[in-house]
Design a protein around this motif. Structure first.
Motif, PDB file in Angstrom:
ATOM      1  N   ILE A 395     -96.741 -37.157   5.034  1.00  0.00           N
ATOM      2  CA  ILE A 395     -95.590 -36.379   5.476  1.00  0.00           C
ATOM      3  C   ILE A 395     -95.942 -34.911   5.274  1.00  0.00           C
ATOM      4  O   ILE A 395     -96.055 -34.439   4.141  1.00  0.00           O
ATOM      5  CB  ILE A 395     -94.314 -36.755   4.694  1.00  0.00           C
ATOM      6  CG1 ILE A 395     -94.046 -38.258   4.800  1.00  0.00           C
ATOM      7  CG2 ILE A 395     -93.126 -35.966   5.207  1.00  0.00           C
ATOM      8  CD1 ILE A 395     -92.905 -38.735   3.929  1.00  0.00           C
ATOM      9  N   HIS A 396     -96.134 -34.191   6.383  1.00  0.00           N
ATOM     10  CA  HIS A 396     -96.515 -32.783   6.331  1.00  0.00           C
ATOM     11  C   HIS A 396     -95.285 -31.918   6.618  1.00  0.00           C
ATOM     12  O   HIS A 396     -94.670 -32.050   7.673  1.00  0.00           O
ATOM     13  CB  HIS A 396     -97.593 -32.464   7.369  1.00  0.00           C
ATOM     14  CG  HIS A 396     -98.824 -33.326   7.256  1.00  0.00           C
ATOM     15  ND1 HIS A 396     -99.797 -33.118   6.323  1.00  0.00           N
ATOM     16  CD2 HIS A 396     -99.216 -34.414   7.965  1.00  0.00           C
ATOM     17  CE1 HIS A 396    -100.746 -34.016   6.463  1.00  0.00           C
ATOM     18  NE2 HIS A 396    -100.408 -34.832   7.453  1.00  0.00           N
ATOM     19  N   ASP A 397     -94.938 -31.073   5.658  1.00  0.00           N
ATOM     20  CA  ASP A 397     -93.891 -30.086   5.931  1.00  0.00           C
ATOM     21  C   ASP A 397     -94.539 -28.718   6.128  1.00  0.00           C
ATOM     22  O   ASP A 397     -95.715 -28.519   5.828  1.00  0.00           O
ATOM     23  CB  ASP A 397     -92.847 -30.051   4.811  1.00  0.00           C
ATOM     24  CG  ASP A 397     -93.419 -29.565   3.480  1.00  0.00           C
ATOM     25  OD1 ASP A 397     -93.966 -28.446   3.447  1.00  0.00           O
ATOM     26  OD2 ASP A 397     -93.331 -30.302   2.472  1.00  0.00           O
ATOM     27  N   HIS A 398     -93.789 -27.783   6.637  1.00  0.00           N
ATOM     28  CA  HIS A 398     -94.291 -26.438   6.923  1.00  0.00           C
ATOM     29  C   HIS A 398     -93.519 -25.398   6.126  1.00  0.00           C
ATOM     30  O   HIS A 398     -93.242 -24.306   6.611  1.00  0.00           O
ATOM     31  CB  HIS A 398     -94.193 -26.152   8.430  1.00  0.00           C
ATOM     32  CG  HIS A 398     -95.016 -27.094   9.260  1.00  0.00           C
ATOM     33  ND1 HIS A 398     -96.349 -26.888   9.522  1.00  0.00           N
ATOM     34  CD2 HIS A 398     -94.685 -28.274   9.855  1.00  0.00           C
ATOM     35  CE1 HIS A 398     -96.808 -27.889  10.268  1.00  0.00           C
ATOM     36  NE2 HIS A 398     -95.822 -28.739  10.483  1.00  0.00           N
ATOM     37  N   GLY A 399     -93.165 -25.776   4.895  1.00  0.00           N
ATOM     38  CA  GLY A 399     -92.430 -24.873   4.022  1.00  0.00           C
ATOM     39  C   GLY A 399     -93.357 -23.985   3.215  1.00  0.00           C
ATOM     40  O   GLY A 399     -94.551 -23.842   3.509  1.00  0.00           O
ATOM     41  N   PRO A 400     -92.846 -23.384   2.129  1.00  0.00           N
ATOM     42  CA  PRO A 400     -93.655 -22.458   1.318  1.00  0.00           C
ATOM     43  C   PRO A 400     -94.686 -23.144   0.439  1.00  0.00           C
ATOM     44  O   PRO A 400     -95.520 -22.475  -0.168  1.00  0.00           O
ATOM     45  CB  PRO A 400     -92.597 -21.737   0.465  1.00  0.00           C
ATOM     46  CG  PRO A 400     -91.466 -22.709   0.375  1.00  0.00           C
ATOM     47  CD  PRO A 400     -91.445 -23.453   1.680  1.00  0.00           C
ATOM     48  N   GLY A 401     -94.629 -24.465   0.323  1.00  0.00           N
ATOM     49  CA  GLY A 401     -95.570 -25.168  -0.543  1.00  0.00           C
ATOM     50  C   GLY A 401     -95.049 -25.326  -1.961  1.00  0.00           C
ATOM     51  O   GLY A 401     -93.925 -24.938  -2.284  1.00  0.00           O
ATOM     52  N   ALA A 450     -96.816 -28.201   2.358  1.00  0.00           N
ATOM     53  CA  ALA A 450     -97.177 -29.243   1.403  1.00  0.00           C
ATOM     54  C   ALA A 450     -97.276 -30.583   2.117  1.00  0.00           C
ATOM     55  O   ALA A 450     -96.690 -30.789   3.180  1.00  0.00           O
ATOM     56  CB  ALA A 450     -96.156 -29.322   0.261  1.00  0.00           C
ATOM     57  N   THR A 451     -98.024 -31.492   1.522  1.00  0.00           N
ATOM     58  CA  THR A 451     -98.208 -32.838   2.051  1.00  0.00           C
ATOM     59  C   THR A 451     -97.840 -33.857   0.980  1.00  0.00           C
ATOM     60  O   THR A 451     -98.259 -33.720  -0.175  1.00  0.00           O
ATOM     61  CB  THR A 451     -99.656 -33.060   2.516  1.00  0.00           C
ATOM     62  OG1 THR A 451     -99.926 -32.232   3.631  1.00  0.00           O
ATOM     63  CG2 THR A 451     -99.884 -34.514   2.919  1.00  0.00           C
ATOM     64  N   THR A 452     -97.056 -34.839   1.379  1.00  0.00           N
ATOM     65  CA  THR A 452     -96.749 -35.982   0.529  1.00  0.00           C
ATOM     66  C   THR A 452     -97.544 -37.167   1.048  1.00  0.00           C
ATOM     67  O   THR A 452     -97.310 -37.639   2.166  1.00  0.00           O
ATOM     68  CB  THR A 452     -95.253 -36.294   0.530  1.00  0.00           C
ATOM     69  OG1 THR A 452     -94.528 -35.142   0.112  1.00  0.00           O
ATOM     70  CG2 THR A 452     -94.947 -37.452  -0.411  1.00  0.00           C
TER      71      THR A 452
END
Length: 463
Positions: A395-401, A450-452
């Motif tokens: 699960i890849h998000d495009h937030g600040p990490g 971040a990646t989960t």
């Protein structure tokens, strides 16, 4: 407990014990020097010996200041601390008879400490250092004063034995006697005297002490290191078992409270559904009707979740194709988060793997998806693929990490970075997935966000 935090605390504990042990060693050195000066001899090189003890005391003062800092104590620092002790002992032994000094066996102390507290490479390094110092003291040292005749002291300096010096003197005396006589006979050569038994025995004893130290150093460096490693491994396993027990106790407590909450929330949700239906019938504005429809759908979702808690408690989870199960979870999550946008892709899934459709796994996936959506609700990328007999969901998000603190404490109970969070979502998801034989890993990507990563074992395969 965080492994890095545990290692830091262990390093401080080892350094504190070494500081206390060195205090006793400095007092013992000063007491020994005082007794030697009082009862044995005053002909030692007192200035360098007292200087070595003073430098060791200065090192211990720096160690005391170092213990007041919050920086972690690593293995290289502990190794350097032990090296300082070895060098100070070497100076004292050099001016105190070298390998003939009975205190030369103290070289084993730093080696044993290194074997019990440091990894294998540092222990072998300490073994090499102590063995090198001992071996050098076999050749270069200042002899003990009043340890024999003038010939013995001369032999210690020049490298000849006492027996050789005695033979030379007797030959000279015999040659002078023949020169005083008038007899023309030439002086006869003097036969060498037999070696002194006591001196041979002492030399053999010193060499035997050195060989005994070599054997002891090798045994300590190997067997004690292995035993210490086994003890550390056992302690780590006990810590993990203790943490799992505490986590399971928390989960059981939360499950009991959740069951009670599910029972108590049934009546308020039913009342809300009735009120929403009446308001929708009486409302004429299209926008308000639309809002009431959304509210009614959310209430139905809450009732479905509560009913699922009760119905799935006694069911045996069925097996579903991994892609089908993930798509069902994503469809359900989209109803709960209609404003979140994602792209779902699949990699290589042949032969088609199957998963145990455990309700707890569904809840865990919903928690992970919610965390990613909270970081970047506008854009998410979800990838499902097969990897070495396991199923991997990324699960890849495009937030600040993730911040360093969040990355270190992620998955701990009651830790959250959200203002209205409770710190249970990731904790419960991690516990559920580990119970099913999988793992969860969170990390920052180089390109941002971040990646989960969720890894689950395959139940079975379908050709």
């Amino acid at each position: 407990m965080n492994p890095s935090l545990l290692a830091a605390q262990t390093g401080h504990s080892h350094l504190r014990r070494l500081f206390l042990l060195r205090n006793w060693a400095i007092l013992a050195q000063l007491a020994t020097l005082a007794l030697v000066h009082r009862f044995l001899s005053t002909d030692f090189a007192w200035l360098p010996m007292l200087g070595a003890t003073g430098l060791l005391a200065a090192v211990n003062l720096l160690t005391w200041w170092r213990l007041s800092l919050d920086f972690p104590v690593g293995n290289p620092e502990l190794f350097l601390q032990l090296c300082a002790d070895v060098l100070a002992l070497t100076v004292l032994l050099y001016y105190g008879g070298g390998s003939t000094n009975p205190f030369v066996s103290l070289y084993l102390l730093p080696l044993v400490i290194a074997a019990a507290t440091l990894p294998r490479r540092h222990t072998w390094g300490m073994a090499a250092l102590t063995l090198a110092c001992y071996s050098l003291l076999m050749v270069w040292y200042v002899p003990l004063p009043n340890g024999g005749s003038a010939h013995a002291q001369h032999a210690a300096v020049t490298g000849t034995t006492v027996t050789d010096a005695a033979v030379t003197d007797m030959a000279q005396m015999d040659h002078s006697h023949h020169r005083m006589d008038a007899a023309p006979a030439a002086p006869q050569p003097v036969a060498p005297l037999p070696a002194a038994p006591l001196e041979d025995a002492f030399n053999t004893h010193v060499i035997g002490m050195w060989l005994g130290f070599v054997i002891s150093a090798l045994v300590v460096a190997y067997f004690v290191v292995e035993m210490a490693r086994a003890v550390r491994l056992r302690d780590a396993q006990l810590n993990r078992a203790r943490e799992e027990t505490l986590r399971n106790e928390r989960i059981v407590a939360l499950g009991t409270q959740a069951a009670g909450a599910a029972h108590e929330l049934g009546t308020p949700l039913a009342t809300m559904a009735v009120v929403i239906g009446e308001m929708r019938n009486e409302c004429a504005a299209p926008e308000q009707k639309n809002n009431l429809n959304i509210l009614d759908e959310q209430v139905k979702n809450c009732k479905r979740i509560l009913d699922g808690l009760l119905s799935h408690a006694q069911e045996i989870p069925e097996e579903l194709p991994a892609e089908e199960f993930i798509r069902k979870v994503l469809d359900e999550w989209q109803l709960l988060r209609p404003t979140a946008h994602y792209r779902f892709r699949t990699g290589e899934l042949q032969p088609a793997p199957r998963l145990r459709a455990d309700p707890a796994l569904r809840s865990a996936l919903l928690n992970l998806l919610n965390n990613a959506a909270d970081a970047s609700p506008e854009e998410m990328d979800i990838l499902l693929r097969r990897d070495n007999g396991n199923i991997t969901l990324e699960i890849h998000d495009h937030g600040p990490g993730l911040t360093p603190d969040a990355a270190a404490r992620a998955g701990s109970a009651f830790f959250t970075t959200k203002q209205d969070g409770r710190g249970l979502g990731l904790f419960l998801a991690n516990a559920t997935i580990e119970r099913l034989g999988g793992s969860v890993r969170l990390f920052n990507r180089k390109d941002g966000g971040a990646t989960t990563e969720l890894i689950l074992p395959v139940a079975r395969e379908v050709a």
